[in-house]
Design a protein around this motif. Structure first.
Motif, PDB file in Angstrom:
ATOM      1  N   ALA A  21     -32.855 -31.921  46.221  1.00  0.00           N
ATOM      2  CA  ALA A  21     -34.018 -31.467  46.981  1.00  0.00           C
ATOM      3  C   ALA A  21     -34.070 -29.942  47.054  1.00  0.00           C
ATOM      4  N   VAL A  22     -32.918 -29.305  47.241  1.00  0.00           N
ATOM      5  CA  VAL A  22     -32.882 -27.843  47.291  1.00  0.00           C
ATOM      6  C   VAL A  22     -33.269 -27.258  45.940  1.00  0.00           C
ATOM      7  N   GLU A  23     -32.825 -27.894  44.855  1.00  0.00           N
ATOM      8  CA  GLU A  23     -33.211 -27.437  43.520  1.00  0.00           C
ATOM      9  C   GLU A  23     -34.721 -27.513  43.326  1.00  0.00           C
ATOM     10  N   TYR A  59     -40.874 -21.780  52.859  1.00  0.00           N
ATOM     11  CA  TYR A  59     -39.555 -21.566  53.443  1.00  0.00           C
ATOM     12  C   TYR A  59     -39.662 -20.561  54.584  1.00  0.00           C
ATOM     13  N   GLY A  60     -38.645 -20.608  55.453  1.00  0.00           N
ATOM     14  CA  GLY A  60     -38.657 -19.754  56.640  1.00  0.00           C
ATOM     15  C   GLY A  60     -39.326 -20.476  57.798  1.00  0.00           C
ATOM     16  N   PRO A  61     -38.899 -20.204  59.042  1.00  0.00           N
ATOM     17  CA  PRO A  61     -39.393 -20.940  60.220  1.00  0.00           C
ATOM     18  C   PRO A  61     -40.902 -20.931  60.387  1.00  0.00           C
ATOM     19  N   SER A  62     -41.541 -19.766  60.318  1.00  0.00           N
ATOM     20  CA  SER A  62     -42.975 -19.699  60.600  1.00  0.00           C
ATOM     21  C   SER A  62     -43.801 -20.365  59.509  1.00  0.00           C
ATOM     22  N   GLU A  63     -43.438 -20.141  58.247  1.00  0.00           N
ATOM     23  CA  GLU A  63     -44.192 -20.714  57.136  1.00  0.00           C
ATOM     24  C   GLU A  63     -44.078 -22.230  57.120  1.00  0.00           C
ATOM     25  N   VAL A  64     -42.871 -22.745  57.372  1.00  0.00           N
ATOM     26  CA  VAL A  64     -42.674 -24.193  57.369  1.00  0.00           C
ATOM     27  C   VAL A  64     -43.363 -24.837  58.566  1.00  0.00           C
ATOM     28  N   SER A  94     -26.279 -30.195  54.379  1.00  0.00           N
ATOM     29  CA  SER A  94     -24.979 -29.689  54.815  1.00  0.00           C
ATOM     30  C   SER A  94     -24.797 -28.244  54.376  1.00  0.00           C
ATOM     31  N   GLU A  95     -24.218 -27.439  55.255  1.00  0.00           N
ATOM     32  CA  GLU A  95     -23.930 -26.050  54.917  1.00  0.00           C
ATOM     33  C   GLU A  95     -22.668 -25.923  54.070  1.00  0.00           C
ATOM     34  N   GLU A  96     -21.995 -27.056  53.790  1.00  0.00           N
ATOM     35  CA  GLU A  96     -20.698 -27.033  53.129  1.00  0.00           C
ATOM     36  C   GLU A  96     -20.758 -27.056  51.609  1.00  0.00           C
ATOM     37  N   HIS A  97     -21.960 -27.172  51.021  1.00  0.00           N
ATOM     38  CA  HIS A  97     -22.025 -27.185  49.559  1.00  0.00           C
ATOM     39  C   HIS A  97     -23.004 -26.120  49.059  1.00  0.00           C
ATOM     40  N   GLU A  98     -23.109 -26.002  47.739  1.00  0.00           N
ATOM     41  CA  GLU A  98     -23.898 -24.934  47.129  1.00  0.00           C
ATOM     42  C   GLU A  98     -25.364 -25.006  47.531  1.00  0.00           C
ATOM     43  N   GLY A  99     -25.918 -26.212  47.602  1.00  0.00           N
ATOM     44  CA  GLY A  99     -27.305 -26.362  48.024  1.00  0.00           C
ATOM     45  C   GLY A  99     -27.528 -25.831  49.431  1.00  0.00           C
ATOM     46  N   GLY A 100     -26.569 -26.104  50.319  1.00  0.00           N
ATOM     47  CA  GLY A 100     -26.668 -25.597  51.681  1.00  0.00           C
ATOM     48  C   GLY A 100     -26.637 -24.082  51.737  1.00  0.00           C
ATOM     49  N   ARG A 101     -25.800 -23.483  50.893  1.00  0.00           N
ATOM     50  CA  ARG A 101     -25.729 -22.019  50.867  1.00  0.00           C
ATOM     51  C   ARG A 101     -27.030 -21.413  50.335  1.00  0.00           C
ATOM     52  N   GLN A 102     -27.671 -22.072  49.370  1.00  0.00           N
ATOM     53  CA  GLN A 102     -28.953 -21.596  48.867  1.00  0.00           C
ATOM     54  C   GLN A 102     -30.024 -21.683  49.954  1.00  0.00           C
ATOM     55  N   LEU A 103     -30.024 -22.790  50.700  1.00  0.00           N
ATOM     56  CA  LEU A 103     -31.008 -22.952  51.768  1.00  0.00           C
ATOM     57  C   LEU A 103     -30.773 -21.949  52.891  1.00  0.00           C
ATOM     58  N   ALA A 104     -29.507 -21.658  53.174  1.00  0.00           N
ATOM     59  CA  ALA A 104     -29.178 -20.665  54.207  1.00  0.00           C
ATOM     60  C   ALA A 104     -29.776 -19.304  53.865  1.00  0.00           C
ATOM     61  N   ALA A 105     -29.771 -18.961  52.575  1.00  0.00           N
ATOM     62  CA  ALA A 105     -30.331 -17.677  52.144  1.00  0.00           C
ATOM     63  C   ALA A 105     -31.841 -17.612  52.341  1.00  0.00           C
ATOM     64  N   ILE A 165     -34.335 -23.257  56.418  1.00  0.00           N
ATOM     65  CA  ILE A 165     -35.376 -24.274  56.512  1.00  0.00           C
ATOM     66  C   ILE A 165     -36.386 -24.075  55.387  1.00  0.00           C
ATOM     67  N   GLY A 166     -36.791 -25.174  54.768  1.00  0.00           N
ATOM     68  CA  GLY A 166     -37.762 -25.116  53.685  1.00  0.00           C
ATOM     69  C   GLY A 166     -38.518 -26.422  53.606  1.00  0.00           C
ATOM     70  N   ALA A 167     -39.541 -26.464  52.766  1.00  0.00           N
ATOM     71  CA  ALA A 167     -40.351 -27.675  52.667  1.00  0.00           C
ATOM     72  C   ALA A 167     -40.952 -27.809  51.276  1.00  0.00           C
ATOM     73  N   LEU A 168     -40.964 -29.049  50.788  1.00  0.00           N
ATOM     74  CA  LEU A 168     -41.718 -29.410  49.586  1.00  0.00           C
ATOM     75  C   LEU A 168     -43.081 -29.896  50.056  1.00  0.00           C
ATOM     76  N   LEU A 169     -44.144 -29.344  49.489  1.00  0.00           N
ATOM     77  CA  LEU A 169     -45.494 -29.571  50.010  1.00  0.00           C
ATOM     78  C   LEU A 169     -46.300 -30.571  49.183  1.00  0.00           C
ATOM     79  N   ARG A 170     -47.236 -31.244  49.872  1.00  0.00           N
ATOM     80  CA  ARG A 170     -48.194 -32.123  49.200  1.00  0.00           C
ATOM     81  C   ARG A 170     -49.261 -31.313  48.468  1.00  0.00           C
ATOM     82  N   TYR A 171     -49.624 -30.206  49.067  1.00  0.00           N
ATOM     83  CA  TYR A 171     -50.628 -29.327  48.491  1.00  0.00           C
ATOM     84  C   TYR A 171     -50.361 -27.908  48.967  1.00  0.00           C
TER      85      TYR A 171
END
Length: 356
Positions: free
Chosen positions: A267-269, A283-288, A330-341, A345-351
């Motif tokens: 999902a992060v990819e 991504y980011g609190p306000s945008e999401v 989880s913050e414990e794997h590579e995907g979590g570290r990418q999301l932390a950057a 918080i992020g979202a995949l959008l319908r439109y």
């Protein structure tokens, strides 16, 4: 050694009036879930040991033996030990037979029930607890990522990837062990595997070249049932880099696609790809939050540490009310570290909210 796979965490009772839930964690993954649910200010009650200090004689109290008792502690500090597979809750005793007002540490481990009382249960906390209790416990996955020079043994848990040990082949250096016998590279790997793997756990061998196939041949010569189902996968690199490459790159075997960490990293990819293209991603609190309010979120991705620190119930409700999906990463794997950057918080959008 990692504990054997157990049953899902059990919810033993709920008291809505008191805001209290009693649970029985069965596995180390359950401890990870509880770490993401319990917060400072909660009252946690569990069985523990403490010196019997009923005597007024200080010397006698210091010599008193520790006794098992049930204490309720108002949590001030939380420590998670990923290696020891347990959690420490430090705080002040509010309920129990003695020492009210004094500090104490509760050790939370699999197999020991506890009660959690909150002034307010977040929707996301209760959902996570109920999901942990309902989900079928999937086997962990053991990886051996190797080439001709060295092998890395790692374990995939719900809390993330954990590197266990590295074995060097000694082919370019010392060829013999301490007893003067030729060093057995594959034998040493299998010895390390025996300490962490069980027949319930799929075993994935990966890396460049042919070393993984040679190790697979040696493992197949072992008595049936020594390890779990065996998978052999090609990756461009070995070590932990190779493991992350495998999980990100389609995760060849179905067992990887079904793992929680695999789902999170995939999902992060997708999120990172959408951001790079400028389409169907936020991504980011306000945008999401804006995307969730508009009903545009197909999948919400939230880092577990962000969910611990912030109240995102409103955003989660907006997403779920529009039949969107929520993935706690989880913050414990590579995907979590990418999301932390990206702010956690992020979202995949319908439109796209802003047409290109």
């Amino acid at each position: 050694m990692y504990p054997a796979i157990g049953e899902p965490m059990r919810i033993l009772g709920k008291d809505a009036g008191q805001g209290e839930v009693k649970v029985l964690p069965e596995t180390d993954d359950d401890i990870w879930h509880l770490y993401n649910i319990i917060r400072t200010g909660d009252l946690v009650t569990a069985s523990t040991v403490r010196r019997d200090e009923k005597s007024d004689d200080k010397l006698r109290a210091e010599r008193a033996e520790k006794k098992r008792m049930t204490l309720g502690v108002r949590v001030e500090k939380i420590e998670y030990d990923g290696d020891g597979l347990r959690m420490r809750l430090l705080g002040v005793i509010e309920e129990g037979p003695q020492d009210i007002g004094q500090h104490h540490t509760l050790m939370i481990e699999p197999g020991e029930p506890l009660r959690i009382r909150k002034a307010h249960w977040k929707t996301t906390d209760m959902e996570r607890l109920e999901k942990a209790a309902k989900d079928t416990v999937k086997p962990r996955i053991v990886f051996v990522s190797l080439d001709q020079d060295e092998a890395t043994v790692a374990v995939l848990r719900q809390s993330g990837l954990k590197e266990i040990v590295t074995v060097r082949s000694m082919r370019s250096g010392k060829q013999y062990d301490e007893k003067g016998k030729p060093f057995d590279y594959h034998g040493e790997i299998i010895s390390k595997l025996s300490a962490v793997a069980t027949p319930d756990m799929p075993l994935v061998l990966l890396g460049p070249g042919f070393e993984k196939e040679l190790l697979a041949d040696d493992i197949k010569k072992l008595p049936k049932g020594t390890f779990g189902q065996l998978y052999v996968q090609h990756t461009g690199q070995s070590g932990m880099v190779g493991v992350n490459e495998l999980i990100r790159g389609g995760m060849g075997a179905q067992i990887l696609r079904d793992s929680s960490v695999g789902v999170e990293m995939e999902a992060v990819e997708q999120l990172m790809a959408g951001i790079s293209k400028g389409k169907l991603a936020a991504y980011g609190p306000s945008e999401v939050a804006a995307a969730a309010s508009a009903g545009a979120v197909e999948t919400l991705l939230v880092l577990d540490s962000v969910l611990r620190e912030k109240d995102l119930d409103g955003v989660v409700r907006d997403v779920e009310s529009q039949k969107g999906k929520v993935i706690v990463v989880s913050e414990e794997h590579e995907g979590g570290r990418q999301l932390a950057a990206l702010g956690g918080i992020g979202a995949l959008l319908r439109y796209d909210l802003q047409p290109q």
